[in-house]
Design an enzyme around this catalytic site. Sequence first.
Site, mmCIF file in Angstrom:
data_model
loop_
_atom_site.group_PDB
_atom_site.id
_atom_site.type_symbol
_atom_site.label_atom_id
_atom_site.label_comp_id
_atom_site.label_asym_id
_atom_site.label_seq_id
_atom_site.Cartn_x
_atom_site.Cartn_y
_atom_site.Cartn_z
ATOM 1 N N ILE A 115 0.874 -1.167 0.000
ATOM 2 C CA ILE A 115 0.000 0.000 0.000
ATOM 3 C C ILE A 115 0.913 1.219 0.000
ATOM 4 C CG2 ILE A 115 -2.052 -1.040 1.018
ATOM 5 C CD1 ILE A 115 -1.211 -0.144 3.732
ATOM 6 N N ASP A 116 0.422 2.314 -0.537
ATOM 7 C CA ASP A 116 1.255 3.502 -0.706
ATOM 8 C C ASP A 116 1.780 4.023 0.621
ATOM 9 O OD1 ASP A 116 0.688 3.381 -3.407
ATOM 10 O OD2 ASP A 116 -0.979 4.800 -3.279
ATOM 11 N N LYS A 117 2.861 4.776 0.549
ATOM 12 C CA LYS A 117 3.487 5.360 1.739
ATOM 13 C C LYS A 117 2.473 6.083 2.613
ATOM 14 C CE LYS A 117 6.836 8.909 3.133
ATOM 15 N NZ LYS A 117 7.819 9.920 2.664
#
Length: 322
Positions: free
Chosen positions: A142-144
């Site tokens: 999942i994105d930062k």
Amino acid sequence: MGYSEELVMTRLIAEVPLDMAGMRLDQALAELFADYSRSKLQTWVKSGRVQVNGLILKPKDKLDGGEEITLDAEAEVVISAEPEPIPLEIIFEDESLLIVNKPAGLVVHPAVGNWNGTLLNALLNHDANLETLPRAGIVHRIDKETSGLLMIAKTLQAHNSLTQQLQDRTINREYLAISRGRMTAGGTVDEPIGRHPTDRKRYAVRESGKFAITHYRVVQRFTRHTLVQVKLETGRTHQIRVHMAHIRYPLLGDQVYGGRFQMPADCSERLEKELRSFKRQALHAAKLGLEHPVTGEYLQWEQALPDDMTRLLEALVDNEQE
């Protein structure tokens, strides 16, 4: 160290992006399976461990884009990152599986600009054996700036199982998001996603992109925002963010796909404060369900919204009542 029956193969599968059309097989492998050295990948191609649409090709053979590459990789130390004592919020753990709640701001895997301080570094510190697995057992990201549930395989068998479940689209991944704009109803976005034609750090809906499906359902409407439940059928990079922006309901706080920030009219002082301080996309991986890689039992976890999204949601509710 002698031969061990525990050193089993792990099968990795990747689809060649259409923007890699014309690229040599060995060059494409270096990008798609960056955890392994180029020399190791070339050796595996020559020994028949790499198949392209079921066929064995030579390293210099060129690809058309869209092919499925299957790599039978050896169990070996493939991680060069260092362990770091970064706290992990562990939701579940047994001998083959680890579920963590990732905070917003933590990068999942080392890359340019973020070689240290990642979830991968934290995992290697938590369990040194993870260095023998591709990406230290991380099978999806999942994105930062997205928070929430993430699964990690602790064995090669578990890695194979979870990877196959992702391929078969049997893993349940549900998110909670706050979008800009008042939605009238839920729906489905069925649009291919590929790299942006001019900005390589971004993605966009493109005819030449990868097949991508996102389902969304309205949970709560506000005057100029909507709380939505989003369910992924596929898992492309930035998928939810790209698809929501495509239907003109970009995620609140998304500084890449949300366009220029504008304070909505008729905001309470509380809501204005929360909107100005919210600097990430309002996206949280709230539910994760899968078949246990060893027992076959279906397991599911839910994770409540983090504090920053909770405060934002409360301010939106409060603003409606004024």
